[in-house]
Every structure is written in C-alpha cells, then in structure tokens.
Design a protein around this motif. Structure first.
Motif, short mmCIF file in Angstrom:
data_model
loop_
_atom_site.label_atom_id
_atom_site.label_comp_id
_atom_site.label_asym_id
_atom_site.label_seq_id
_atom_site.Cartn_x
_atom_site.Cartn_y
_atom_site.Cartn_z
N VAL A 150 0.84 -1.20 0.00
CA VAL A 150 0.00 0.00 0.00
C VAL A 150 0.87 1.24 0.00
O VAL A 150 0.59 2.22 -0.68
CB VAL A 150 -0.95 0.00 1.22
N LEU A 151 1.97 1.20 0.73
CA LEU A 151 2.85 2.36 0.86
C LEU A 151 3.89 2.47 -0.26
O LEU A 151 4.57 3.47 -0.37
CB LEU A 151 3.58 2.30 2.20
N LYS A 152 3.99 1.44 -1.09
CA LYS A 152 5.06 1.37 -2.10
C LYS A 152 5.18 2.61 -2.99
O LYS A 152 6.28 3.09 -3.24
CB LYS A 152 4.90 0.12 -2.95
N PRO A 153 4.07 3.18 -3.49
CA PRO A 153 4.22 4.38 -4.34
C PRO A 153 4.92 5.53 -3.62
O PRO A 153 5.62 6.32 -4.22
CB PRO A 153 2.79 4.76 -4.71
N PHE A 154 4.72 5.61 -2.31
CA PHE A 154 5.30 6.70 -1.55
C PHE A 154 6.76 6.42 -1.18
O PHE A 154 7.50 7.33 -0.85
CB PHE A 154 4.48 6.94 -0.28
N LEU A 155 7.16 5.16 -1.24
CA LEU A 155 8.53 4.79 -0.88
C LEU A 155 9.44 4.71 -2.10
O LEU A 155 10.63 4.49 -1.97
CB LEU A 155 8.52 3.42 -0.17
N ARG A 156 8.88 4.89 -3.28
CA ARG A 156 9.63 4.72 -4.51
C ARG A 156 10.87 5.61 -4.60
O ARG A 156 11.87 5.23 -5.17
CB ARG A 156 8.71 5.00 -5.70
N LEU A 157 10.79 6.79 -4.02
CA LEU A 157 11.90 7.74 -4.13
C LEU A 157 12.93 7.62 -3.02
O LEU A 157 13.90 8.34 -2.99
CB LEU A 157 11.34 9.17 -4.15
N ILE A 158 12.69 6.70 -2.09
CA ILE A 158 13.58 6.52 -0.95
C ILE A 158 14.50 5.34 -1.27
O ILE A 158 14.07 4.36 -1.86
CB ILE A 158 12.76 6.24 0.32
N PRO A 159 15.76 5.41 -0.89
CA PRO A 159 16.66 4.28 -1.15
C PRO A 159 16.09 2.99 -0.55
O PRO A 159 15.57 3.00 0.57
CB PRO A 159 17.96 4.68 -0.44
N PRO A 160 16.17 1.88 -1.28
CA PRO A 160 15.59 0.62 -0.82
C PRO A 160 16.04 0.20 0.58
O PRO A 160 15.26 -0.38 1.34
CB PRO A 160 16.05 -0.40 -1.86
N ALA A 161 17.27 0.51 0.95
CA ALA A 161 17.76 0.14 2.28
C ALA A 161 16.99 0.85 3.39
O ALA A 161 16.96 0.39 4.52
CB ALA A 161 19.24 0.45 2.39
N GLU A 162 16.34 1.97 3.06
CA GLU A 162 15.62 2.76 4.05
C GLU A 162 14.11 2.52 4.03
O GLU A 162 13.37 3.17 4.77
CB GLU A 162 15.90 4.25 3.82
N HIS A 163 13.62 1.61 3.16
CA HIS A 163 12.18 1.42 3.01
C HIS A 163 11.48 1.04 4.31
O HIS A 163 10.42 1.58 4.63
CB HIS A 163 11.88 0.38 1.93
N ASP A 164 12.05 0.11 5.07
CA ASP A 164 11.38 -0.33 6.29
C ASP A 164 11.23 0.81 7.30
O ASP A 164 10.16 1.01 7.88
CB ASP A 164 12.16 -1.49 6.94
N ARG A 165 12.29 1.58 7.47
CA ARG A 165 12.24 2.70 8.41
C ARG A 165 11.27 3.78 7.93
O ARG A 165 10.47 4.30 8.70
CB ARG A 165 13.63 3.29 8.61
N ALA A 166 11.32 4.08 6.63
CA ALA A 166 10.42 5.10 6.07
C ALA A 166 8.96 4.65 6.16
O ALA A 166 8.08 5.46 6.47
CB ALA A 166 10.80 5.39 4.62
N ALA A 167 8.70 3.37 5.89
CA ALA A 167 7.33 2.85 6.00
C ALA A 167 6.83 2.97 7.43
O ALA A 167 5.68 3.37 7.67
CB ALA A 167 7.26 1.41 5.53
N SER A 168 7.69 2.67 8.39
CA SER A 168 7.32 2.79 9.79
C SER A 168 6.99 4.24 10.15
O SER A 168 6.01 4.52 10.85
CB SER A 168 8.47 2.27 10.66
N GLU A 169 7.78 5.17 9.64
CA GLU A 169 7.53 6.59 9.90
C GLU A 169 6.23 7.05 9.25
O GLU A 169 5.46 7.82 9.83
CB GLU A 169 8.69 7.44 9.40
N LEU A 170 5.96 6.57 8.02
CA LEU A 170 4.71 6.94 7.34
C LEU A 170 3.50 6.42 8.11
O LEU A 170 2.50 7.13 8.26
CB LEU A 170 4.68 6.38 5.92
#
Length: 195
Positions: A150-170
């Motif tokens: 669900v969050l993938k479109p919003f994480l597209r611009l973030i480096p893949p290594a940071e996806h989990d942390r960014a998803a948690s913040e979102l």
C-alpha cells in the motif's frame, strides 16, 4: 524528474485534478524535509493522474506514459507472494472472472500469476494498484506484510535500504493524523503497526 504540463493534465470528468491531489497529499507529510516532501507529493499526484486516465478510457499524453514506464512496478518475491495470497482470497469470495474485471487483467493472466509466473509490467502495475485500492476500500484484509504494498508508491523515491524505516515513519504519521482529527484508524494501518 519529469514535470507535467502547466495546464491541469487530468481528463475532464475525473474526480480529482493534479493540483487537488498535490494539495491533498501535502498535509500528510508535514515533518519530512521540504525537498523530500515535494517529491512525495509529485509522485502521489502522478498516481492520481495515471488512475484518472485509466478510469476515463482517454489515452494519456506522452509525459504520463513515460512516467509510468520509468516508475514501473517491480515487486520483491515476498510482495508477489502477498499479492498472490490476496488474489486467492478474493477469488474464493467472488470468482476469477470477477477479480479479473476488478483488476483490469485477463482471467488467463490471473491464472498465470497464481501459478507463480511474474506478470508483465503493465499487468503488475494494474495488480499493484488493485491491491492498494482494495485495501484502502476495506475489500481485502492486510496480511503477510501487505501494508508495504500500500505504501510502495510513496517509498519509490527513498533508497531501498531505508524502506522499512520510512514505511514505519509513514504509518506513525498516518496514525497521528487520524488521531488528531478523531477519525477511525483503518484496519490496514493497525495491521501495519502490529507487524
């Protein structure tokens, strides 16, 4: 980054314009740095415009087609398993033909996806959009870490290594937004928090 034309590119009769989509999403990310927030907003608005063209049946302009091919869906094996699981659950409730109609792919494509084949890029985009829309509408439950899809479109611009942390913040930002306005927190947000 590809910039849309100055005039509103959304086809006539669609519910949300490009500018409306930008403004709607801008309020969701107040704590991110301004340059990151701008990129998120642009990506979200592009998703809305792509969906509006797909729903209207009007051929999208070249800048939309190029943006789709550049930002095309690519799912990890775990995300594909989550998508397949959601498709199976939905087919059990309805039928393969009904799910094919919901997703915008053929029943044959669904059959091949369920057998484990990776779909073509355009079908993968449709399936990913279907999953996101179905979760947000409450038509299917989030299981197996599906909140990431669900969050993938919003994480597209973030480096893949940071996806989990960014998803948690979102997810944290979304929970705070719902709480601040007194809205009921959707089940998928709670499921994402629990996982």
């Amino acid at each position: 980054m590809l910039k849309p034309p100055v005039s509103d590119p959304t086809p006539a009769g669609s519910e949300l314009s490009f500018a409306d989509a930008e403004a709607e999403f801008a309020c969701l990310l107040p704590r991110l740095p301004k340059h990151v927030r701008r990129r998120f907003i642009r990506e979200f608005a592009l998703e809305v415009v792509i969906g509006a063209y797909a729903d209207s049946g009007v051929a999208p302009p070249r800048w939309v087609r190029e943006a789709v091919s550049r930002g095309a869906a690519s799912l990890s094996p775990a995300e594909l398993r989550t998508l397949r699981s959601a498709l199976r659950r939905r087919i059990m409730v309805t039928s393969r033909e009904a799910v094919a109609e919901e997703t915008g792919v053929t029943p044959g494509t669904l059959h091949h996806v369920l057998l484990g084949r990776k779909p073509q890029k355009r079908n993968l985009i449709r399936l990913e959009r279907w999953y996101r829309d179905a979760v947000l509408a409450g038509a299917i439950e989030v299981k197996d870490g599906g909140a990431g899809l669900v969050l993938k479109p919003f994480l597209r611009l973030i480096p893949p290594a940071e996806h989990d942390r960014a998803a948690s913040e979102l997810i944290t930002i979304l929970r705070e937004l719902y709480a601040r306005h007194g809205w009921e927190i959707p089940a998928w947000v709670n499921a994402a928090t629990a996982s």
